[in-house]
Write a protein that holds these residues in place. Sequence first.
Motif, short mmCIF file in Angstrom:
data_model
loop_
_atom_site.label_atom_id
_atom_site.label_comp_id
_atom_site.label_asym_id
_atom_site.label_seq_id
_atom_site.Cartn_x
_atom_site.Cartn_y
_atom_site.Cartn_z
N GLY A 109 0.79 -1.22 0.00
CA GLY A 109 0.00 0.00 0.00
C GLY A 109 0.82 1.27 0.00
N HIS A 110 2.07 1.21 0.46
CA HIS A 110 2.90 2.42 0.59
C HIS A 110 4.35 2.01 0.50
N TYR A 111 5.18 2.85 -0.14
CA TYR A 111 6.61 2.54 -0.34
C TYR A 111 7.44 3.70 0.21
N THR A 112 8.28 3.40 1.20
CA THR A 112 9.22 4.38 1.74
C THR A 112 10.62 4.01 1.29
N TYR A 113 11.30 4.96 0.66
CA TYR A 113 12.69 4.75 0.32
C TYR A 113 13.54 5.65 1.22
N VAL A 114 14.49 5.04 1.93
CA VAL A 114 15.38 5.80 2.81
C VAL A 114 16.51 6.34 1.96
N SER A 115 16.39 7.62 1.64
CA SER A 115 17.33 8.27 0.74
C SER A 115 18.34 9.08 1.55
N SER A 116 18.83 10.17 0.98
CA SER A 116 19.88 10.95 1.61
C SER A 116 19.79 12.40 1.17
N ARG A 117 20.21 13.31 2.04
CA ARG A 117 20.30 14.71 1.64
C ARG A 117 21.40 14.93 0.62
N SER A 118 22.19 13.91 0.34
CA SER A 118 23.23 14.01 -0.68
C SER A 118 22.65 14.18 -2.08
N VAL A 119 21.34 13.95 -2.25
CA VAL A 119 20.75 14.04 -3.60
C VAL A 119 20.69 15.48 -4.09
N TYR A 120 20.90 16.46 -3.24
CA TYR A 120 20.77 17.84 -3.69
C TYR A 120 21.97 18.27 -4.52
N ALA A 121 21.67 19.02 -5.60
CA ALA A 121 22.73 19.51 -6.48
C ALA A 121 23.52 20.60 -5.76
N THR A 122 24.83 20.56 -5.92
CA THR A 122 25.69 21.51 -5.22
C THR A 122 26.64 22.24 -6.17
N ASP A 123 26.41 22.14 -7.47
CA ASP A 123 27.35 22.70 -8.43
C ASP A 123 27.50 24.21 -8.32
N ASP A 124 26.40 24.91 -7.97
CA ASP A 124 26.48 26.36 -7.90
C ASP A 124 26.87 26.86 -6.51
N LYS A 125 27.19 25.93 -5.63
CA LYS A 125 27.62 26.27 -4.27
C LYS A 125 26.56 27.01 -3.47
N THR A 126 25.31 26.83 -3.85
CA THR A 126 24.20 27.35 -3.06
C THR A 126 23.76 26.27 -2.08
N VAL A 127 23.74 26.59 -0.82
CA VAL A 127 23.39 25.59 0.18
C VAL A 127 21.93 25.19 0.02
N PRO A 128 21.65 23.90 -0.19
CA PRO A 128 20.26 23.44 -0.35
C PRO A 128 19.56 23.29 1.01
N HIS A 129 18.92 24.35 1.46
CA HIS A 129 18.37 24.35 2.81
C HIS A 129 17.09 23.53 2.94
N THR A 130 16.27 23.42 1.91
CA THR A 130 14.98 22.76 2.03
C THR A 130 14.79 21.72 0.94
N GLU A 131 13.68 20.98 1.03
CA GLU A 131 13.35 19.94 0.06
C GLU A 131 13.06 20.51 -1.33
N ALA A 132 12.87 21.82 -1.43
CA ALA A 132 12.59 22.44 -2.72
C ALA A 132 13.85 22.68 -3.55
N ALA A 133 15.01 22.43 -3.00
CA ALA A 133 16.27 22.68 -3.71
C ALA A 133 16.43 21.72 -4.90
N PRO A 134 17.16 22.14 -5.95
CA PRO A 134 17.41 21.26 -7.10
C PRO A 134 18.18 20.01 -6.68
N VAL A 135 17.93 18.92 -7.40
CA VAL A 135 18.60 17.65 -7.12
C VAL A 135 19.49 17.27 -8.30
N VAL A 136 20.37 16.30 -8.07
CA VAL A 136 21.29 15.87 -9.11
C VAL A 136 20.55 15.10 -10.20
N ASP A 137 21.14 15.05 -11.39
CA ASP A 137 20.61 14.22 -12.45
C ASP A 137 20.87 12.75 -12.12
N ALA A 138 19.94 11.90 -12.49
CA ALA A 138 20.10 10.48 -12.16
C ALA A 138 19.28 9.62 -13.10
#
Length: 328
Positions: A88-117
């Motif tokens: 009925g429901h699927y939880t994937y235990v992911s990581s804050r590492s998924v956020y893109a950091t190329d522009d050196k902007t700190v990804p403070h929230t879940e709305a931040a861009p993520v890496v290509d995958a």
Amino acid sequence: MRLLVLGGTGFVGRAVVDEARTRGHHITVLNRGHQPAPPGTTALIGDRRAPGGLAALHGGAWDAVVDTWSGAPNVVRDSAAALRGHAGHYTYVSSRSVYATDDKTVPHTEAAPVVDADPDSGDADDYASAKRGAELAAEQNFDGPVLHGRAGLILGPHEDIGRLPWWLNRIARGGPTLAPGPPEMKLQYIDARDLAAWLLDAAAAGRTGPYDLVSPPGHTTMAELLETINTVTGGHAELRWTDPKTILDAGITPWMELPIWLAPGYEYDFLHGGDVSKALRAGLRLRPVGETVADTWSWLCSVGGTAPQRTDRPTLGLSPEREAAALS
């Protein structure tokens, strides 16, 4: 709930199983049969990476799935597809590492861009891409609600990475001890047991989408952490607070040789500066650092002081020789 736990039961998976057991859930685990299944669970045998390795799941039915997989995304893809119509429901235990950091902007929230995958990738060499690819794999192949639990630094009993266990053993050994400063440096982390409790609550509530799961900045500090460790282990260490420049000039590697610690800068801001208000509003509760330290020390003593070590992660810690050279 009828709960299926995938991805292993060594650390986070074990915490999920333990918490689920206290709640009276019916727990099923899938593993290769190399280790005994946790008490109170139903064990299914299968290797998720092998052809036909998910056959044991056929015909089963679960209210919720928690998947802690840390490898190639195509494993999560196949698991999510196999569970269509069976969970009925699927939880994937992911990581804050998924956020893109190329522009050196700190990804403070879940709305931040993520890496290509690529959700179909069989490659796990790039941790961030593998985690993000697994998120996409779950979304695209499961036919029900999907939650991404983006954890930060995870500590607590049964840790198999070696961060808090290394500090506990080092400080317990006593004597002059390199303490990386500044002492007031704020830390963000989550106890695996608090992570597990929130994941089960969220699954029961049917939550979806990404949640950053870590304590607020400053839940503890470097000084509080190391001083608490010293108190819990007997007070044998003389903590010698050392400024970051001295540590870096000595060639000591943050995070790897001095686990948990990062020098002030972008990486520190990223790891310990996240906004977790979304998870807090959704009921995330966090125990004090003293409880995490004391319980981890008690567990570490019960296994003879040697924590299990994941084979896919490097051994952490600063050698006595390099520490002595830096202190001198």
